[in-house]
Design an enzyme around this catalytic site. Structure first.
Site, short mmCIF file in Angstrom:
data_model
loop_
_atom_site.label_atom_id
_atom_site.label_comp_id
_atom_site.label_asym_id
_atom_site.label_seq_id
_atom_site.Cartn_x
_atom_site.Cartn_y
_atom_site.Cartn_z
N HIS A 1 0.58 -0.83 -0.15
CA HIS A 1 0.19 0.09 -0.12
C HIS A 1 0.67 1.36 0.08
CE1 HIS A 1 -3.79 2.27 0.55
NE2 HIS A 1 -3.57 2.53 2.32
N LYS B 1 7.86 -9.03 -6.63
CA LYS B 1 6.88 -7.45 -6.24
C LYS B 1 8.04 -6.21 -7.12
CE LYS B 1 2.87 -8.85 -6.49
NZ LYS B 1 1.51 -8.96 -5.07
N MET C 1 8.73 -2.30 -6.97
CA MET C 1 7.45 -2.20 -5.83
C MET C 1 7.48 -0.41 -6.63
SD MET C 1 6.68 -2.18 -2.84
CE MET C 1 6.25 -4.36 -2.93
N PHE D 1 4.67 -0.28 -9.01
CA PHE D 1 4.08 -0.57 -10.46
C PHE D 1 2.67 -1.95 -9.31
CE2 PHE D 1 8.25 -0.41 -11.45
CZ PHE D 1 7.68 0.00 -13.26
N HIS E 1 -1.17 -2.13 -9.61
CA HIS E 1 -2.92 -1.59 -9.10
C HIS E 1 -4.28 -2.18 -8.86
CE1 HIS E 1 -5.55 1.44 -7.92
NE2 HIS E 1 -4.33 1.97 -6.62
N ARG F 1 -2.44 9.64 -11.83
CA ARG F 1 -2.22 10.20 -10.73
C ARG F 1 -1.08 10.09 -11.13
NH1 ARG F 1 -3.71 7.60 -5.24
NH2 ARG F 1 -3.56 5.79 -6.52
N ASP G 1 3.29 5.83 -6.98
CA ASP G 1 3.99 5.28 -5.73
C ASP G 1 5.48 5.53 -6.95
OD1 ASP G 1 2.61 5.29 -3.49
OD2 ASP G 1 2.18 4.13 -3.70
N ARG H 1 -3.65 11.28 3.09
CA ARG H 1 -4.28 11.11 3.00
C ARG H 1 -5.12 11.03 4.47
NH1 ARG H 1 -5.44 6.23 0.42
NH2 ARG H 1 -4.54 7.99 -1.40
N ARG I 1 -19.33 -5.89 9.21
CA ARG I 1 -19.38 -7.17 10.02
C ARG I 1 -19.26 -8.21 8.90
NH1 ARG I 1 -18.59 -12.51 10.81
NH2 ARG I 1 -18.03 -13.55 13.24
C1 LIG Z 1 -0.46 -3.02 -5.71
C2 LIG Z 1 -1.13 -4.67 -5.57
C3 LIG Z 1 -0.53 -4.35 -4.06
C4 LIG Z 1 -1.84 -5.14 -6.54
O1 LIG Z 1 -2.24 -6.45 -6.33
P1 LIG Z 1 -3.27 -6.98 -6.59
O2 LIG Z 1 -4.37 -6.64 -7.17
O3 LIG Z 1 -3.80 -8.82 -6.05
O4 LIG Z 1 -2.48 -7.83 -8.37
P2 LIG Z 1 -2.81 -7.98 -9.70
O5 LIG Z 1 -3.94 -9.23 -9.32
O6 LIG Z 1 -3.41 -7.02 -10.79
O7 LIG Z 1 -1.93 -9.30 -10.51
C5 LIG Z 1 -2.13 -9.71 -10.97
C6 LIG Z 1 -0.24 -10.23 -11.67
O8 LIG Z 1 0.49 -9.33 -12.16
C7 LIG Z 1 1.82 -9.39 -10.91
N1 LIG Z 1 1.80 -7.97 -10.38
C8 LIG Z 1 0.68 -7.52 -9.98
N2 LIG Z 1 1.71 -6.56 -9.82
C9 LIG Z 1 2.80 -6.89 -9.49
C10 LIG Z 1 4.42 -5.88 -9.57
N3 LIG Z 1 4.01 -4.71 -8.48
N4 LIG Z 1 5.85 -6.07 -9.77
C11 LIG Z 1 5.69 -7.86 -10.51
N5 LIG Z 1 3.98 -8.56 -10.75
C12 LIG Z 1 3.42 -8.05 -10.58
C13 LIG Z 1 0.90 -10.33 -10.08
O9 LIG Z 1 2.02 -11.22 -9.27
C14 LIG Z 1 0.25 -11.47 -10.76
O10 LIG Z 1 1.20 -12.42 -11.33
P3 LIG Z 1 0.01 -13.52 -11.54
O11 LIG Z 1 -1.66 -13.44 -11.92
O12 LIG Z 1 0.96 -14.33 -12.40
O13 LIG Z 1 -0.10 -14.00 -9.83
C15 LIG Z 1 0.11 -4.90 -6.53
O14 LIG Z 1 0.30 -4.77 -8.44
C16 LIG Z 1 1.67 -4.92 -5.66
O15 LIG Z 1 2.22 -5.40 -4.93
N6 LIG Z 1 2.22 -3.90 -6.49
C17 LIG Z 1 3.21 -3.32 -5.50
C18 LIG Z 1 3.65 -2.41 -4.33
C19 LIG Z 1 2.83 -1.19 -5.05
O16 LIG Z 1 3.34 -0.80 -5.39
N7 LIG Z 1 1.71 -1.18 -4.05
C20 LIG Z 1 0.51 0.51 -4.05
C21 LIG Z 1 0.33 0.49 -4.84
S1 LIG Z 1 -0.97 1.73 -5.44
#
Ligand SMILES: CC(C)(COP(=O)(O)OP(=O)(O)OC[C@H]1O[C@@H](n2cnc3c(N)ncnc32)[C@H](O)[C@@H]1OP(=O)(O)O)[C@@H](O)C(=O)NCCC(=O)NCCS
Length: 386
Positions: free
Chosen positions: A230, A268, A270, A272, A274, A283, A327, A352, A371
């Protein structure tokens, strides 16, 4: 192959409540095409509204008139000081535990403020608005005290004459920001202010729905925002770029090789991806454009990080079709401002807090405890005595 055989349909992955709508809000709309705060689109707000105006819009519920925003800013300026006992406790925690993350220290600071807030236990709408305004005004002061203690210097007094963004920079760095830096910080705060039922806001609403106090909801939200999936991603994105830069120094490795290794290790990246935006975060390009203006002022030492970010972004898009979120440019932009990395997520809080408080108030205005149900997947019932 039988042409009439039914196609196998992919079962949607609903873990993490993916794709599920869990409530109504009049505060914010997030979808693939736009991000809207109370009827105003984010690019419009970033271009034409100040963060102080956006804070008023979110907390009070309408666009402020010239008189209303002047009064709000005057009031905010007068609310920025924090009690000496809170300041001293923050300094003590930093000294005794230098590795404590500033997000945890901020959470503790807000918890301490709650004990000294005479309206802490009142969920009356007027009291909640007053508490929200106090939190908005005091958070930059706590962040500033924390950062000064980390650097072993005395904190500055908050400046009542500055905007929220400029005062935040003043509190963190102890230096009055130039006009461009203050403007870029202001835009970043506008972009960070609100995002419907994201994890921290949802956490705040769950906590508020028990009819506990606002400060408790905000402490919970800070805990949620700190996570690297997050808000913590703005810090992790910059740390990742610094790692890439170090690993690739002197041609030891190409960015392409670094990325291939990260993909092979299923890391993962960071900043990338959403949950909602699959074609890009609205944004991110707005902040990138402002960050580039700052980098241009710094010359090659600033531009270098945006260039590296562009290389990473291009490979991510080509190989994974995953876009940067806000981010990613935020981490680089705050780095170009010279802000210590561990303060990036606390800065997110300084923005926020407006969205969280607006949601806690909206929850209380039409409350029913949150709940949901769970599907049991444990063992069948068995006797305790064999
Ligand atoms: C934001 C986040 C938590 C969303 O999670 P989510 O909705 O569960 O992710 P998705 O369902 O869109 O992921 C789909 C696929 O893309 C991959 N993926 C998504 N974000 C990725 C990332 N930043 N790097 C590498 N792979 C990524 C997932 O591992 C998944 O792969 P799979 O299908 O082989 O399992 C996730 O993208 C993430 O961990 N990003 C990095 C942290 C980040 O930047 N957070 C800020 C959010 S504003």
């Amino acid at each position: 192959m039988n042409a009439t055989a039914p196609q196998a349909t992919k079962v949607p992955d609903t873990r993490g409540l993916a794709g599920q709508t869990v409530g109504d809000t009049a505060i914010c709309e997030v979808n693939q095409t736009q991000l809207v705060y109370r009827g105003y689109e984010i690019a419009d707000l970033a271009a034409h509204a100040s963060f102080d105006e956006v804070a008023y819009l979110l907390l009070v519920g309408h666009k402020p008139s010239a008189t209303e925003i002047a009064e709000f800013k005057r009031e905010q300026g007068g609310l920025r000081a924090i009690p000496a006992s809170v300041r001293d406790a923050v300094v003590r925690v930093v000294k005794e535990s230098p590795s404590a993350h500033p997000m945890c220290i901020l959470r503790t600071g807000i918890s301490l403020l709650s004990h000294l807030d005479a309206e802490c236990e009142s969920n009356d709408p007027a009291a909640e608005l007053r508490k929200s305004k106090r939190l908005l005004a005091q958070i930059p002061t706590i962040i500033g005290v924390c950062q000064a203690a980390r650097e072993g210097r005395a904190p500055v007094e908050p400046d009542a004459t500055l905007s929220h963004a400029a005062n935040l920079l003043w509190c963190i760095t102890g230096k009055k920001p130039d006009e461009l830096t203050a403007r870029v910080m202001d835009v970043s705060l506008v972009l960070y202010a609100e995002h419907d039922f994201n994890a921290s806001t949802f956490a705040a609403r769950v906590i508020a729905s028990t009819e506990t106090d606002l400060h408790s909801a905000i402490c919970g939200a800070i805990g949620a925002l700190k996570g690297p999936l997050h808000g913590g991603a703005n810090e992790m994105a910059m740390e990742m770029l610094k790692d890439i830069d170090a690993d690739c120094a002197g041609g030891a490795m190409s960015v392409e090789t670094w990325m291939k290794r990260a993909f092979a290790e299923k890391r993962k990246l960071m900043g990338f991806g959403h949950r909602v935006y699959k074609n890009g975060d609205h944004r991110a390009p707005i902040l990138r454009a402002w960050g580039l203006k700052l980098a241009a002022n710094l010359g090659p030492s600033g531009q270098k990080w945006f260039d590296l970010g562009d290389s990473v972004q291009a490979i991510m898009l080509r190989d994974k079709a995953i876009h940067p979120n806000v981010d990613f440019p935020c981490g680089i932009t705050y780095f170009c401002m010279g802000i210590p990395v561990p303060q990036y997520t606390p800065i997110f809080v300084a923005s926020r807090i407006t969205g969280w408080c607006a949601h806690a108030m909206e929850q209380h205005a039409n409350n029913r405890i949150i709940r949901p149900l769970a599907t049991y997947s444990g063992p069948a019932v068995q006797g305790w005595r064999v």
